[in-house]
Design an enzyme around this catalytic site. Structure first.
Site, mmCIF file in Angstrom:
data_model
loop_
_atom_site.group_PDB
_atom_site.id
_atom_site.type_symbol
_atom_site.label_atom_id
_atom_site.label_comp_id
_atom_site.label_asym_id
_atom_site.label_seq_id
_atom_site.Cartn_x
_atom_site.Cartn_y
_atom_site.Cartn_z
ATOM 1 N N LYS A 19 40.366 -19.415 14.885
ATOM 2 C CA LYS A 19 40.528 -20.734 14.244
ATOM 3 C C LYS A 19 41.403 -20.621 13.006
ATOM 4 O O LYS A 19 41.280 -19.691 12.224
ATOM 5 C CB LYS A 19 39.147 -21.271 13.868
ATOM 6 C CG LYS A 19 39.175 -22.569 13.094
ATOM 7 C CD LYS A 19 37.781 -23.173 12.943
ATOM 8 C CE LYS A 19 37.096 -22.763 11.671
ATOM 9 N NZ LYS A 19 35.787 -23.390 11.489
ATOM 10 N N THR A 24 32.512 -31.901 9.548
ATOM 11 C CA THR A 24 33.324 -33.043 9.995
ATOM 12 C C THR A 24 33.348 -33.141 11.521
ATOM 13 O O THR A 24 33.761 -34.163 12.066
ATOM 14 C CB THR A 24 34.780 -32.868 9.531
ATOM 15 O OG1 THR A 24 35.315 -31.703 10.172
ATOM 16 C CG2 THR A 24 34.862 -32.719 8.023
ATOM 17 N N GLU A 79 17.946 -39.471 -13.818
ATOM 18 C CA GLU A 79 17.502 -38.071 -13.882
ATOM 19 C C GLU A 79 16.192 -37.907 -13.105
ATOM 20 O O GLU A 79 15.384 -38.830 -13.025
ATOM 21 C CB GLU A 79 17.301 -37.640 -15.346
ATOM 22 C CG GLU A 79 18.615 -37.419 -16.072
ATOM 23 C CD GLU A 79 18.429 -36.863 -17.477
ATOM 24 O OE1 GLU A 79 17.273 -36.737 -17.933
ATOM 25 O OE2 GLU A 79 19.455 -36.576 -18.118
ATOM 26 N N HIS A 119 25.048 -19.568 6.186
ATOM 27 C CA HIS A 119 26.447 -19.561 6.633
ATOM 28 C C HIS A 119 26.980 -18.126 6.710
ATOM 29 O O HIS A 119 27.724 -17.778 7.622
ATOM 30 C CB HIS A 119 27.283 -20.417 5.681
ATOM 31 C CG HIS A 119 28.731 -20.356 6.001
ATOM 32 N ND1 HIS A 119 29.239 -20.784 7.210
ATOM 33 C CD2 HIS A 119 29.787 -19.875 5.303
ATOM 34 C CE1 HIS A 119 30.546 -20.582 7.226
ATOM 35 N NE2 HIS A 119 30.896 -20.029 6.081
ATOM 36 N N GLN A 152 31.164 -21.122 -0.058
ATOM 37 C CA GLN A 152 31.931 -20.377 -1.077
ATOM 38 C C GLN A 152 31.148 -19.104 -1.406
ATOM 39 O O GLN A 152 30.428 -19.049 -2.408
ATOM 40 C CB GLN A 152 32.111 -21.288 -2.305
ATOM 41 C CG GLN A 152 33.177 -20.813 -3.270
ATOM 42 C CD GLN A 152 34.595 -20.995 -2.746
ATOM 43 O OE1 GLN A 152 34.923 -22.028 -2.185
ATOM 44 N NE2 GLN A 152 35.420 -19.976 -2.902
HETATM 45 C C1 R5P Z 1 32.940 -22.527 9.185
HETATM 46 O O1 R5P Z 1 33.237 -21.372 8.918
HETATM 47 C C2 R5P Z 1 31.622 -22.909 9.763
HETATM 48 O O2 R5P Z 1 31.030 -21.877 10.465
HETATM 49 C C3 R5P Z 1 31.764 -24.132 10.643
HETATM 50 O O3 R5P Z 1 32.655 -23.835 11.686
HETATM 51 C C4 R5P Z 1 32.282 -25.278 9.841
HETATM 52 O O4 R5P Z 1 31.485 -25.485 8.722
HETATM 53 C C5 R5P Z 1 32.356 -26.530 10.676
HETATM 54 O O5 R5P Z 1 32.975 -27.491 9.922
HETATM 55 P P1 R5P Z 1 33.649 -28.758 10.582
HETATM 56 O O6 R5P Z 1 32.611 -29.456 11.418
HETATM 57 O O7 R5P Z 1 34.081 -29.599 9.403
HETATM 58 O O8 R5P Z 1 34.830 -28.304 11.379
#
Ligand code: R5P
Length: 320
Positions: free
Chosen positions: A197, A228, A44, A134, A101
């Site tokens: 996308k 990723t 903790e 985001h 989210q």
């Molecule tokens: C998604 O809506 C974000 O703007 C990025 O495109 C996303 O987080 C990129 O994630 P990754 O590198 O896993 O494709």
């Protein structure tokens, strides 16, 4: 380096952003506030502020990327400072975690970004500063002042100085169009294109529909974060198939989850430019193609202006 009246405010750093925090206090010409952040034997988090903060304006710098200990550490730091009678506490969250989210897209899902906003406010923050959320609407999840700074102007200027021939700024998904437009504003000779996308899973994306022309051009992919690397790699391969001569990528937050750095290193992307909202420079085996720009002057200047009751809006419009 700028000098602000020392007695009026203090800046404390959590453990998630030490490199950036050091740069911010250097910009402000002050030393960081003394705070002990350690662990009980069971793991903790324990925090103790080691100096008087009574009646002071406090800034706490902590990005809330995974693991969730980072958000808990921020909340506990705010609580300690509030109980030590700080006059105000501004949570400076260069990378705001749990931001993806931000709404329910399927039934029985949480809105984690709103929960984070509630937790930060309930802990005792009176203001929040972040960089390239985001989703801009997360600002509205707070009922306290929330400044969403942008690093796209810094990133755009870096690419302007490269003097690329026929640059085209490509948004890898529709959500990135506004970001790409801000970025493109710094490169007067550029044109723009957009990908549609489709996310197949958290790790896999399909980016095959492109609106705009990339043939014979230098492509710069612009996104808010790289997790990723799937989005950027898929987009890079597609623009090359469509005749682009070279591909660069730029994002504010270099999260680089799992083997992202290795995959990006082996990808056709020539250079990947991110900022220090995440401690990217601490990553071992950081590929040479990854360049890190600092947002310390941007955040430092926002802090300076807040302390001196000056307008922060200029930073959104013109950058630094
Ligand atoms: C998604 O809506 C974000 O703007 C990025 O495109 C996303 O987080 C990129 O994630 P990754 O590198 O896993 O494709």
């Amino acid at each position: 380096m700028v000098r602000v009246r020392l007695e009026e405010f203090k800046v404390f750093s959590g453990s998630s952003n030490e490199i950036l925090s050091k740069r911010i206090v250097e910009y402000l010409g002050i030393s960081a506030g003394k705070i002990l952040v350690t662990r009980f034997p069971d793991g903790e988090i324990y925090v103790r502020c080691l100096e008087n903060v009574r009646g002071k304006e406090i800034f706490v710098i902590q990005s809330t990327y995974s693991p969730s200990d980072n958000i808990v550490e921020l909340l506990i730091m705010i609580d300690a400072l509030k109980r030590a009678s700080a006059r105000s506490i501004c949570a400076v969250i260069p990378f705001f975690g749990y931001a993806r989210q931000d709404r329910k897209t399927k039934s029985r899902e949480p809105i984690s970004a709103k929960l984070m906003a509630n937790l930060i406010t309930t802990a005792g923050a009176s203001r929040v500063i972040s960089v390239d959320l985001h989703a801009g609407q997360i600002q509205g999840f707070f009922d306290i002042p929330m400044d969403n700074l942008t690093a796209y102007l810094i990133l755009g200027r870096y690419f302007r100085e490269k003097g690329l021939k026929e640059p085209v700024i490509v948004a890898p998904d529709v959500g990135a169009v506004h970001r790409a437009t801000q970025f493109a504003g710094e490169i007067p000779t550029s044109t723009q294109a957009i990908f549609v996308k489709k996310r197949l899973s958290p790790e896999e994306v399909e980016t095959s529909r492109l609106i705009g022309d990339v043939k014979g051009k230098s492509v710069i992919l612009v996104d808010d974060a790289i997790h990723t690397g799937g989005t950027l790699i898929s987009a890079a391969e597609e623009v090359l198939r469509r005749g682009a001569v070279e591909v660069y990528a730029s994002a504010t937050h270099g999260v680089f989850a799992g083997d992202a750095l290795e995959k990006l290193d082996h990808s056709p992307i020539k250079e990947i430019v991110v900022t220090d909202t995440m401690p990217v420079e601490k990553r071992i085996n950081l590929p040479e193609k990854v360049k890190v720009l600092t947002v310390a002057p941007l955040i430092g200047e926002a802090i300076r202006r807040i302390v001196l009751h000056e307008s922060v809006s200029e930073l959104f419009e013109k950058g630094l």
